[in-house]
Design a protein around this motif. Sequence first.
Motif, PDB file in Angstrom:
ATOM      1  N   PHE A 270     -26.242  29.557  27.837  1.00 60.09           N
ATOM      2  CA  PHE A 270     -27.289  29.632  26.807  1.00 60.09           C
ATOM      3  C   PHE A 270     -27.619  31.083  26.463  1.00 60.09           C
ATOM      4  O   PHE A 270     -27.914  31.880  27.341  1.00 60.09           O
ATOM      5  CB  PHE A 270     -28.544  28.910  27.323  1.00 60.09           C
ATOM      6  N   TYR A 271     -27.568  31.384  25.179  1.00 59.17           N
ATOM      7  CA  TYR A 271     -28.010  32.700  24.715  1.00 59.17           C
ATOM      8  C   TYR A 271     -28.694  32.528  23.366  1.00 59.17           C
ATOM      9  O   TYR A 271     -28.109  31.970  22.444  1.00 59.17           O
ATOM     10  CB  TYR A 271     -26.837  33.686  24.575  1.00 59.17           C
ATOM     11  N   LEU A 272     -29.911  33.000  23.267  1.00 62.58           N
ATOM     12  CA  LEU A 272     -30.648  32.913  22.013  1.00 62.58           C
ATOM     13  C   LEU A 272     -30.554  34.254  21.292  1.00 62.58           C
ATOM     14  O   LEU A 272     -31.073  35.255  21.782  1.00 62.58           O
ATOM     15  CB  LEU A 272     -32.113  32.576  22.309  1.00 62.58           C
TER      16      LEU A 272
ATOM     17  N   THR B  97     -33.385  46.983  31.134  1.00 59.00           N
ATOM     18  CA  THR B  97     -32.835  45.998  32.071  1.00 59.00           C
ATOM     19  C   THR B  97     -33.475  44.626  31.857  1.00 59.00           C
ATOM     20  O   THR B  97     -34.638  44.529  31.474  1.00 59.00           O
ATOM     21  CB  THR B  97     -33.049  46.487  33.530  1.00 59.00           C
ATOM     22  N   GLY B  98     -32.693  43.579  32.057  1.00 64.68           N
ATOM     23  CA  GLY B  98     -33.224  42.208  32.017  1.00 64.68           C
ATOM     24  C   GLY B  98     -33.587  41.702  30.643  1.00 64.68           C
ATOM     25  O   GLY B  98     -34.442  40.828  30.503  1.00 64.68           O
ATOM     26  N   CYS B  99     -32.967  42.240  29.590  1.00 66.59           N
ATOM     27  CA  CYS B  99     -33.321  41.779  28.239  1.00 66.59           C
ATOM     28  C   CYS B  99     -32.213  40.927  27.637  1.00 66.59           C
ATOM     29  O   CYS B  99     -32.248  40.594  26.456  1.00 66.59           O
ATOM     30  CB  CYS B  99     -33.675  42.954  27.335  1.00 66.59           C
ATOM     31  N   GLY B 100     -31.190  40.572  28.407  1.00 69.07           N
ATOM     32  CA  GLY B 100     -30.206  39.604  27.921  1.00 69.07           C
ATOM     33  C   GLY B 100     -28.822  40.151  27.621  1.00 69.07           C
ATOM     34  O   GLY B 100     -27.968  39.423  27.117  1.00 69.07           O
ATOM     35  N   LYS B 101     -28.546  41.421  27.988  1.00 76.53           N
ATOM     36  CA  LYS B 101     -27.240  42.011  27.649  1.00 76.53           C
ATOM     37  C   LYS B 101     -26.089  41.292  28.365  1.00 76.53           C
ATOM     38  O   LYS B 101     -25.088  40.938  27.759  1.00 76.53           O
ATOM     39  CB  LYS B 101     -27.227  43.514  27.992  1.00 76.53           C
ATOM     40  N   THR B 102     -26.255  41.093  29.673  1.00 75.87           N
ATOM     41  CA  THR B 102     -25.187  40.461  30.456  1.00 75.87           C
ATOM     42  C   THR B 102     -24.983  39.015  30.011  1.00 75.87           C
ATOM     43  O   THR B 102     -23.847  38.545  29.877  1.00 75.87           O
ATOM     44  CB  THR B 102     -25.554  40.519  31.957  1.00 75.87           C
ATOM     45  N   ARG B 103     -26.096  38.317  29.757  1.00 75.72           N
ATOM     46  CA  ARG B 103     -26.001  36.939  29.293  1.00 75.72           C
ATOM     47  C   ARG B 103     -25.272  36.875  27.950  1.00 75.72           C
ATOM     48  O   ARG B 103     -24.474  35.976  27.692  1.00 75.72           O
ATOM     49  CB  ARG B 103     -27.418  36.346  29.181  1.00 75.72           C
TER      50      ARG B 103
ATOM     51  N   VAL C 230     -36.672  31.327  25.149  1.00 76.63           N
ATOM     52  CA  VAL C 230     -35.742  31.688  26.233  1.00 76.63           C
ATOM     53  C   VAL C 230     -36.310  31.262  27.590  1.00 76.63           C
ATOM     54  O   VAL C 230     -35.640  30.603  28.384  1.00 76.63           O
ATOM     55  CB  VAL C 230     -35.470  33.219  26.242  1.00 76.63           C
TER      56      VAL C 230
ATOM     57  N   GLU D  69     -34.877  28.449  30.169  1.00 78.44           N
ATOM     58  CA  GLU D  69     -34.342  28.882  31.461  1.00 78.44           C
ATOM     59  C   GLU D  69     -35.096  28.307  32.658  1.00 78.44           C
ATOM     60  O   GLU D  69     -34.511  28.094  33.711  1.00 78.44           O
ATOM     61  CB  GLU D  69     -34.359  30.412  31.554  1.00 78.44           C
TER      62      GLU D  69
ATOM     63  N   THR E 107     -37.494  40.248  30.645  1.00 82.01           N
ATOM     64  CA  THR E 107     -37.452  38.807  30.399  1.00 82.01           C
ATOM     65  C   THR E 107     -36.999  38.091  31.668  1.00 82.01           C
ATOM     66  O   THR E 107     -37.473  37.014  31.993  1.00 82.01           O
ATOM     67  CB  THR E 107     -36.488  38.507  29.232  1.00 82.01           C
ATOM     68  N   ARG E 108     -36.095  38.734  32.419  1.00 85.76           N
ATOM     69  CA  ARG E 108     -35.624  38.139  33.671  1.00 85.76           C
ATOM     70  C   ARG E 108     -36.798  37.816  34.594  1.00 85.76           C
ATOM     71  O   ARG E 108     -36.875  36.738  35.177  1.00 85.76           O
ATOM     72  CB  ARG E 108     -34.656  39.088  34.377  1.00 85.76           C
TER      73      ARG E 108
HETATM   74  P1  ADP Z   1     -29.494  42.625  31.299  1.00 85.88           P
HETATM   75  O1  ADP Z   1     -28.020  42.447  31.395  1.00 85.88           O
HETATM   76  O2  ADP Z   1     -29.952  43.122  29.960  1.00 85.88           O
HETATM   77  O3  ADP Z   1     -30.097  43.398  32.437  1.00 85.88           O
HETATM   78  P2  ADP Z   1     -29.537  39.738  31.623  1.00 85.88           P
HETATM   79  O4  ADP Z   1     -28.571  39.384  30.562  1.00 85.88           O
HETATM   80  O5  ADP Z   1     -29.099  39.604  33.030  1.00 85.88           O
HETATM   81  O6  ADP Z   1     -30.155  41.187  31.398  1.00 85.88           O
HETATM   82  O7  ADP Z   1     -30.834  38.847  31.356  1.00 85.88           O
HETATM   83  C1  ADP Z   1     -31.711  38.463  32.390  1.00 85.88           C
HETATM   84  C2  ADP Z   1     -32.118  37.033  32.202  1.00 85.88           C
HETATM   85  O8  ADP Z   1     -32.983  36.925  31.059  1.00 85.88           O
HETATM   86  C3  ADP Z   1     -30.964  36.089  31.912  1.00 85.88           C
HETATM   87  O9  ADP Z   1     -30.436  35.581  33.103  1.00 85.88           O
HETATM   88  C4  ADP Z   1     -31.624  35.005  31.100  1.00 85.88           C
HETATM   89  O10 ADP Z   1     -32.282  34.079  31.962  1.00 85.88           O
HETATM   90  C5  ADP Z   1     -32.720  35.720  30.358  1.00 85.88           C
HETATM   91  N1  ADP Z   1     -32.466  36.096  28.953  1.00 85.88           N
HETATM   92  C6  ADP Z   1     -32.871  37.263  28.370  1.00 85.88           C
HETATM   93  N2  ADP Z   1     -32.604  37.266  27.058  1.00 85.88           N
HETATM   94  C7  ADP Z   1     -32.008  36.077  26.786  1.00 85.88           C
HETATM   95  C8  ADP Z   1     -31.520  35.476  25.575  1.00 85.88           C
HETATM   96  N3  ADP Z   1     -31.596  36.119  24.389  1.00 85.88           N
HETATM   97  N4  ADP Z   1     -30.984  34.241  25.661  1.00 85.88           N
HETATM   98  C9  ADP Z   1     -30.907  33.606  26.846  1.00 85.88           C
HETATM   99  N5  ADP Z   1     -31.374  34.105  28.018  1.00 85.88           N
HETATM  100  C10 ADP Z   1     -31.916  35.335  27.995  1.00 85.88           C
END
Ligand code: ADP
Length: 269
Positions: free
Chosen positions: A16-18, A43-49, A186, A190, A222-223
Amino acid sequence: MEGSVSLAKGAADAPFYLPQGDECSVFEAAYENGLPVLLKGPTGCGKTRFVAHMAEKLGRKLYTVACHDDLSAADLIGRYLLKGGETVWVDGPLTRAVREGAICYLDEVVEARKDVTVVLHPLTDDRRTLPIDRTSEELAAAPGFMLVASYNPGYQNILKTLKPSTRQRFISLEFKFPPVDLEVEVVAEESGLDRDRVTALVRLAGKLRALKGQDLEEGVSTRLVVYAATLVAQGMPVDRAILAAMIEPLTDDEDVKRGLLDLVTAVFG
Ligand code: ADP
């Protein structure tokens, strides 16, 4: 250095990614044209997701490498290892991605040692090659190979910044904390927590983020809001969950903590 590998199975299985904007279509256009992408944001704003989602959607294998200050070019490219008395060459995650036409995601690339950027340069221009000095190979990237890197401009200091000569080789996408309605979406998805309680947590997160730069180095991610909502959904009292997931991870300073707890009272009464 082993990268974590996820097998791509197509859009239906994509995590899931919004989207916050047009980042999916920009990423797809970059992929189709063999251009590298840099994701900037806290950090934790959805880049990895986002990368995991796009890899699955595009049907590419994903190699993720969490960069750290000891990570060298050899960790990415590979090295000779002793196996059962024999010396054998073992590809690193970047080499595997280049050979297989996979996506290689270098998370927090500024953390890595300087020799890493040298390796990335021929891969991020029209040569699309990876020189492997140890084996005297000049590996041409297989179709589908894509280099993605992320960095958090907030952590930057004079020593750890991406040089313009490196930055200017990437298409860049800026990530921010999502606006309230999207973040509620989100966090609800989650954590499974109801929207009313999620909305209150997201509002609190907004107030905590406003303190960034004054008392806090980084705003609550957001994490962490997802963590707090998950604990509440499991039955933990809201104030305990907030302390554990949204206050303690931000600061060790007792005065600052007290100030943050006052904000909690202001939002939750
Ligand atoms: P980053 O890589 O930016 O540090 P992550 O991608 O690991 O952050 O995001 C942390 C968590 O926040 C994800 O595991 C997910 O639960 C949630 N999250 C944040 N943004 C989104 C989004 N746009 N869509 C879905 N989940 C998101």
